[in-house]
Design a protein around this motif. Structure first.
Motif, PDB file in Angstrom:
ATOM      1  N   ALA A   1      32.004  19.761  86.152  1.00 61.31           N
ATOM      2  CA  ALA A   1      31.578  20.632  85.057  1.00 61.31           C
ATOM      3  C   ALA A   1      30.176  20.262  84.583  1.00 61.31           C
ATOM      4  CB  ALA A   1      32.576  20.548  83.904  1.00 61.31           C
ATOM      5  N   ALA A   2      29.897  18.955  84.464  1.00 58.66           N
ATOM      6  CA  ALA A   2      28.582  18.501  84.015  1.00 58.66           C
ATOM      7  C   ALA A   2      27.496  18.875  85.019  1.00 58.66           C
ATOM      8  CB  ALA A   2      28.606  16.987  83.799  1.00 58.66           C
TER       9      ALA A   2
ATOM     10  N   GLY B   1      33.331  17.395  74.134  1.00 62.52           N
ATOM     11  CA  GLY B   1      31.978  17.214  73.621  1.00 62.52           C
ATOM     12  C   GLY B   1      30.975  17.150  74.754  1.00 62.52           C
ATOM     13  N   GLU B   2      29.699  17.332  74.414  1.00 62.02           N
ATOM     14  CA  GLU B   2      28.659  17.352  75.453  1.00 62.02           C
ATOM     15  C   GLU B   2      27.329  16.868  74.903  1.00 62.02           C
ATOM     16  OE1 GLU B   2      26.835  21.215  77.041  1.00 62.02           O
ATOM     17  OE2 GLU B   2      28.104  20.541  78.733  1.00 62.02           O
TER      18      GLU B   2
ATOM     19  N   GLY C   1      32.186  12.680  82.376  1.00 63.40           N
ATOM     20  CA  GLY C   1      31.586  13.107  83.637  1.00 63.40           C
ATOM     21  C   GLY C   1      30.110  13.341  83.399  1.00 63.40           C
ATOM     22  N   VAL C   2      29.254  12.898  84.302  1.00 61.85           N
ATOM     23  CA  VAL C   2      27.795  12.996  84.118  1.00 61.85           C
ATOM     24  C   VAL C   2      27.186  13.725  85.304  1.00 61.85           C
ATOM     25  CG1 VAL C   2      25.647  11.723  83.791  1.00 61.85           C
ATOM     26  CG2 VAL C   2      27.779  10.852  82.799  1.00 61.85           C
TER      27      VAL C   2
ATOM     28  N   PHE D   1      32.266  14.966  77.738  1.00 66.41           N
ATOM     29  CA  PHE D   1      33.312  14.082  77.231  1.00 66.41           C
ATOM     30  C   PHE D   1      34.581  14.884  76.960  1.00 66.41           C
ATOM     31  CE2 PHE D   1      29.164  12.589  75.881  1.00 66.41           C
ATOM     32  CZ  PHE D   1      29.175  11.235  76.187  1.00 66.41           C
ATOM     33  N   ALA D   2      35.732  14.248  77.144  1.00 71.04           N
ATOM     34  CA  ALA D   2      36.994  14.938  76.859  1.00 71.04           C
ATOM     35  C   ALA D   2      38.100  13.943  76.570  1.00 71.04           C
ATOM     36  CB  ALA D   2      37.396  15.830  78.033  1.00 71.04           C
TER      37      ALA D   2
END
Length: 304
Positions: free
Chosen positions: A97-98, A136-137, A171-172, A187-188
């Motif tokens: 996703a990132a 969050g992101e 995840g980055v 973030f999750a």
């Protein structure tokens, strides 16, 4: 006469006039050529400034900087450790996703949390089959991973995401663009995944623990398969309306709730557990809804 000119003088003047005209024409051409050259030189850099991808009908796939991605995860967990917060686990669904969002930032040459036509963050996670109830992101554009991390830590809302104890996964996605990198950190809080019988068993164990802690006898649980169907209907309707369960034989009271983890009882359940009911039945359904695209456990308890 004074105004007359001899043929020789007239011819000489005509030659001089032609020479003057040719000289002026040559000067004009030279000036025009210089102007055109200057114009071409001023336009060329603009053409070179257009990204290659915008001049191509088929965009090239992004080259992700995996070393920078890994470095940012290390820096995030170091900051969490220093703040007394548990470390985050890398989840490949979040990484995917990132990375997708970072590609959009590169294509748009801009930082944003949502571009036109892009789904909101919870839906983006749900599209990766990731069940979550807290998201969050962070996004950034910096020369390197260390600079990006420092910039995010210096920004209170981004720092809060990095240190938020509610999150358990990250995840980055990083793509280099010239001398800088585009960064997305997703973030999750990933939910535990249980089957319907397993979720109901978690609730039953939590009820038994509650009753024992209040020195009450755990009530017996009986099977009521229709409750699972009713729980899934609540998710479909995005509403905790479980009134249909009141029509089931022998039902005295109905209690419905949602949970990220079925092992955690809601506070309001005390009113149906104290004193202990004569018996109860449970129905559980894990499903997404309009307000919870990442999915939640929808739960119904009836007492007799």
């Amino acid at each position: 006469m004074q105004g007359d000119k001899s043929p020789a003088i007239v011819q000489a003047m005509s030659r001089l006039s032609r020479r003057g005209a040719l000289a002026r024409l040559g000067k004009f051409c030279a000036e025009a050529s210089a102007f055109l050259l200057l114009l071409l030189l001023s336009v060329a850099p603009l053409a070179n400034a257009v990204p290659q991808s915008s001049r191509s009908f088929e965009a090239q796939p992004a080259q992700f900087d995996t070393a920078a991605e890994a470095r940012l995860v290390v820096l995030i967990n170091q900051a969490r450790s220093a703040g007394g917060v548990p470390p985050l686990t890398v989840d490949q669904r979040l990484t995917q996703a990132a990375r997708k969002h970072t590609e959009l930032m590169v294509q748009q040459s801009a930082l944003s949390h949502q571009f036109p036509g892009e789904p909101p963050l919870p839906t983006r996670f749900a599209n990766e089959d990731l069940p979550s109830d807290h998201e969050g992101e962070n996004v950034d554009f910096s020369p390197d991973a260390a600079s990006a991390h420092q910039a995010l830590m210096d920004s209170p809302p981004h720092r809060q995401n990095i240190l938020d104890p509610k999150y358990n996964a990250v995840g980055v996605g990083v793509v280099r663009s010239g001398d800088n990198i585009f960064v997305t950190e997703d973030f999750a809080h990933i939910l535990p995944q249980y089957s319907e019988p397993q979720a109901e068993a978690k609730v039953q164990a939590a009820i038994a623990q509650y009753e024992r802690s209040h020195k009450l006898p755990p009530p017996p649980r009986t099977s009521q398969t229709q409750l699972r169907h009713l729980a899934c209907n609540m998710a479909l309707n995005d509403s905790l309306d479980a009134s249909a369960a009141l029509s089931l034989p022998g039902v005295h009271e109905v209690f419905a709730w949602t949970a990220g983890d079925p092992a955690e009882l809601p506070k309001g359940i005390a009113r149906v557990l104290s004193p202990s009911p004569a018996g109860y039945s449970l129905g559980a359904c894990f499903a997404p809804s309009v307000s919870h695209p990442g999915g939640l456990y929808w739960l119904i308890m009836v007492t007799y």
